[in-house]
Design a protein around this motif. Sequence first.
Motif, PDB file in Angstrom:
ATOM      1  N   GLU A  84      14.147  17.212 -41.247  1.00 48.33           N
ATOM      2  CA  GLU A  84      12.886  17.496 -40.568  1.00 48.33           C
ATOM      3  C   GLU A  84      12.873  16.875 -39.165  1.00 48.33           C
ATOM      4  N   LYS A  85      13.442  15.670 -39.066  1.00 48.26           N
ATOM      5  CA  LYS A  85      13.555  15.038 -37.744  1.00 48.26           C
ATOM      6  C   LYS A  85      14.909  15.436 -37.153  1.00 48.26           C
ATOM      7  N   ILE A  86      14.925  15.702 -35.865  1.00 49.43           N
ATOM      8  CA  ILE A  86      16.162  16.155 -35.228  1.00 49.43           C
ATOM      9  C   ILE A  86      17.153  14.997 -35.090  1.00 49.43           C
ATOM     10  N   ILE A  87      18.361  15.217 -35.598  1.00 52.63           N
ATOM     11  CA  ILE A  87      19.363  14.156 -35.589  1.00 52.63           C
ATOM     12  C   ILE A  87      20.232  14.287 -34.339  1.00 52.63           C
ATOM     13  N   LEU A  88      19.685  13.880 -33.221  1.00 50.52           N
ATOM     14  CA  LEU A  88      20.421  13.898 -31.950  1.00 50.52           C
ATOM     15  C   LEU A  88      19.908  12.745 -31.103  1.00 50.52           C
ATOM     16  N   TYR A  89      20.751  12.244 -30.207  1.00 54.09           N
ATOM     17  CA  TYR A  89      20.341  11.165 -29.316  1.00 54.09           C
ATOM     18  C   TYR A  89      19.918  11.743 -27.967  1.00 54.09           C
ATOM     19  N   ILE A 144      21.070  22.827 -31.092  1.00 49.82           N
ATOM     20  CA  ILE A 144      22.210  21.885 -31.061  1.00 49.82           C
ATOM     21  C   ILE A 144      22.276  21.117 -32.389  1.00 49.82           C
ATOM     22  N   ASN A 145      21.097  20.816 -32.929  1.00 49.86           N
ATOM     23  CA  ASN A 145      21.021  20.093 -34.203  1.00 49.86           C
ATOM     24  C   ASN A 145      21.701  20.904 -35.320  1.00 49.86           C
ATOM     25  N   ILE A 146      21.524  22.212 -35.278  1.00 41.10           N
ATOM     26  CA  ILE A 146      22.160  23.060 -36.295  1.00 41.10           C
ATOM     27  C   ILE A 146      23.680  23.065 -36.098  1.00 41.10           C
ATOM     28  N   VAL A 147      24.116  23.133 -34.836  1.00 35.90           N
ATOM     29  CA  VAL A 147      25.566  23.089 -34.568  1.00 35.90           C
ATOM     30  C   VAL A 147      26.143  21.768 -35.088  1.00 35.90           C
ATOM     31  N   ARG A 148      25.410  20.690 -34.865  1.00 32.53           N
ATOM     32  CA  ARG A 148      25.853  19.378 -35.363  1.00 32.53           C
ATOM     33  C   ARG A 148      26.052  19.410 -36.874  1.00 32.53           C
ATOM     34  N   ALA A 149      25.088  20.029 -37.569  1.00 37.95           N
ATOM     35  CA  ALA A 149      25.178  20.078 -39.036  1.00 37.95           C
ATOM     36  C   ALA A 149      26.338  20.955 -39.498  1.00 37.95           C
ATOM     37  N   LEU A 150      26.771  21.866 -38.627  1.00 33.99           N
ATOM     38  CA  LEU A 150      27.839  22.783 -39.022  1.00 33.99           C
ATOM     39  C   LEU A 150      29.236  22.262 -38.680  1.00 33.99           C
ATOM     40  N   LEU A 151      29.312  21.117 -37.983  1.00 29.51           N
ATOM     41  CA  LEU A 151      30.610  20.577 -37.562  1.00 29.51           C
ATOM     42  C   LEU A 151      31.556  20.352 -38.737  1.00 29.51           C
ATOM     43  N   THR A 152      30.999  20.045 -39.896  1.00 27.22           N
ATOM     44  CA  THR A 152      31.849  19.742 -41.065  1.00 27.22           C
ATOM     45  C   THR A 152      32.283  21.020 -41.780  1.00 27.22           C
ATOM     46  N   GLU A 153      31.893  22.168 -41.245  1.00 28.45           N
ATOM     47  CA  GLU A 153      32.106  23.461 -41.899  1.00 28.45           C
ATOM     48  C   GLU A 153      31.638  23.369 -43.349  1.00 28.45           C
ATOM     49  N   PRO A 154      30.350  23.091 -43.526  1.00 27.82           N
ATOM     50  CA  PRO A 154      29.857  22.794 -44.871  1.00 27.82           C
ATOM     51  C   PRO A 154      29.832  24.021 -45.792  1.00 27.82           C
ATOM     52  N   ASP A 155      29.943  23.750 -47.093  1.00 23.59           N
ATOM     53  CA  ASP A 155      29.783  24.824 -48.071  1.00 23.59           C
ATOM     54  C   ASP A 155      28.301  25.060 -48.312  1.00 23.59           C
ATOM     55  N   ILE A 156      27.517  23.985 -48.177  1.00 20.84           N
ATOM     56  CA  ILE A 156      26.075  24.112 -48.364  1.00 20.84           C
ATOM     57  C   ILE A 156      25.332  23.437 -47.214  1.00 20.84           C
ATOM     58  N   LEU A 157      24.403  24.176 -46.654  1.00 20.10           N
ATOM     59  CA  LEU A 157      23.619  23.662 -45.538  1.00 20.10           C
ATOM     60  C   LEU A 157      22.189  23.402 -46.016  1.00 20.10           C
ATOM     61  N   PHE A 158      21.729  22.185 -45.808  1.00 18.95           N
ATOM     62  CA  PHE A 158      20.350  21.836 -46.168  1.00 18.95           C
ATOM     63  C   PHE A 158      19.490  22.016 -44.930  1.00 18.95           C
ATOM     64  N   LEU A 159      18.523  22.898 -45.001  1.00 19.23           N
ATOM     65  CA  LEU A 159      17.646  23.142 -43.851  1.00 19.23           C
ATOM     66  C   LEU A 159      16.222  22.755 -44.233  1.00 19.23           C
ATOM     67  N   ASP A 160      15.783  21.595 -43.723  1.00 25.66           N
ATOM     68  CA  ASP A 160      14.442  21.112 -44.055  1.00 25.66           C
ATOM     69  C   ASP A 160      13.487  21.533 -42.935  1.00 25.66           C
TER      70      ASP A 160
END
Lengths: 270, 394
Positions: A84-89, A144-160
């Motif tokens: 829910e909170k954006i994980i970026l600096y 950008i936050n979504i791109v960050r979450a995709l860096l690991t090439e995840p099998d499951i993406l949690f979108l809150d």
Amino acid sequence: MENIIEVKNLTKKFGHFTAVDNVSFNIRKKEIFGFLGPNGAGKSTTIRMLTTLLRPTSGDATIASHDVVKKQDQVRKHIGLVAEKIILYDHLTARENLEFFGRLFHLPKDEIKRRSEKWIGKLHMTEWLNAQVGTFSTGMKQRINIVRALLTEPDILFLDEPTLGLDPQTTHMIRGFIRELNNQGVSVLLTTHDMLEAEELSDRIAIIDHGKIAASDTVENLKKRAQKENPTLEDVFLAITGKEIRDVTNGRVATRGHMHGPIRANNRVR
Amino acid sequence: MQTIFDLWQIAKKDLLEFRRDRLRLITFFIMPIFMMIMVGFIFPNQNSIKNISIGVVNQDNQSVSQGLVESIIDLKLSGDNPAFVVKDYSNIEAIKDGIKKQEISGGLFIPSDFSTKIAQSEQTEVTVVEDQSNPQISQMVNQVLVKIIDGFSGQLGQQKINQILVGRASANTSAQSIMAPIQAKLIGIIPGNPNYFEFVAPGIMAMIVMTAVLTGLAASISREKEQGTLDGILISPINRLAIILGKALSQSIRGLIQGAIVLLLAFFLFGVTVHGSLLLVALLLILGIFSFVGLGILVSAIATEQETATQLLFMFQFPMLFLSGVFFPILMMPSIMQKIAHVIPLTYAITALRKVMVLGAGFGAVRTEFLILLIFGVVTLTISVPVFKRVITK
């Protein structure tokens, strides 16, 4: 179909308060799973347990067959989190942010670049890569936050609540992007208060209320439960969870008669 | 090895973030300058003196010199408390070593020909050794010692005059040996006269560096908690220890830069000279930081918000500021406060830095402080790291 997430009797207590109460559900591979519920229902707590950020009080959960408590490092390799909170600096540029989070997953620099570029273009952020995130609008930050979450090439993406507070254009773009990701094989657990978004994107939906799963099915089957002609998902949601306003303070939920009494505007606590 | 890589990533990110935040950067440089200038012009007064340890070398050991030592032992300036606790030393070098180790706050050297010269109606000389690391104490000790010596000398002079008057002594003596048979010579360990600022500079340096690390660390972790970015770090497969150590490293680097600023300002603005090894000064600062890191981690684990962390730390910092001897010598505090001062790690860091910077002491003289700071750091880290790990994944 094989499950990417299996949750069995998952419970989280904070002192005497039970935030998540004996919850069980499965998410299939390549599925978009809508995880809906009123404020304080236990959505974010469940996500935090599944993403290894919170330790469950009891129950089991596996992600890609790895236990979320015993095999945390394995789990972390399979997941991406848009919280829910954006994980970026804010003081770092978009590129520096992506490099930092990529390095935490021990990715080499060129691999981070390759993976970022794959999504950055699609989200129209290429020209902003070297700008500081603090100067971005909420929509740009979220992309950008979504791109960050995709860096690991995840099998499951949690979108809150990924489209919370975004303009219709960005919302439209992000919804399309979620669908595209899903088409490429990424499973998604999506929480949202936007019933149209949930209906549009989700293959199946679970409705959680007071820490318990109140219903779990496809949108069509859920609609059949509503005693109304041509019901919307919102009708179903309100029929299941009721119309009482939820006041959430410090993680505790109180219900209040619909539209009675003063309601504080800022009562949205996870 | 992986942990070192991971902690460096965290530290690098923190430093980059810090460099980009203009306001924080400006405060970072202005704070030490402001503190130094403010404190550099404060010269406090005070006047209590009791139980101060001084060293005495009495090479003469005859009744006259023993009388002088006894009058020092018997002096009471504050109630029933003796002004001085006298410790015997074998030679002047041993006294200087004692001062460097801060076992004593001054010394008195009585030469072997002391009694003989007095008996021969010649002027004799005793030497008062100053503790230049502590101008306030040393000024008082010198004044009192010189007063005792002058008083004693005056008594001897009177005796001499009486003897001349009754014809028991020859009148053929110098006026000097009658008026002032004992001369007091003041010497220090290092050349020149250190000012109050030389006393206060090591303390300010230690205080700025350590409080910056303490608040910086706690604020940095709680800020990330509050903003949600800590979640992004926590879902990565890096070791929890690397997160804490990375944060501690970036804060320590910042702390050392601030320490260097203080030192440069002290040097160029206030003419402070570092008499000991700069390497030892840096090492002591690092060790001081190490002793504080555990406390910072503990506070950041407990505090959920940045503001709470800052308030909690203020509770530690405020008493520390006055009790650790940054501005006022611990020896001048009431005994209960002295006891409290000795459980504060900053006290040891400051004492050690003062010994090295002002008195030019070597590693041997600061061994005890070194060990205490090390133990304090190890103990607080042993407690705080598991607490932090537990709290961040409740």
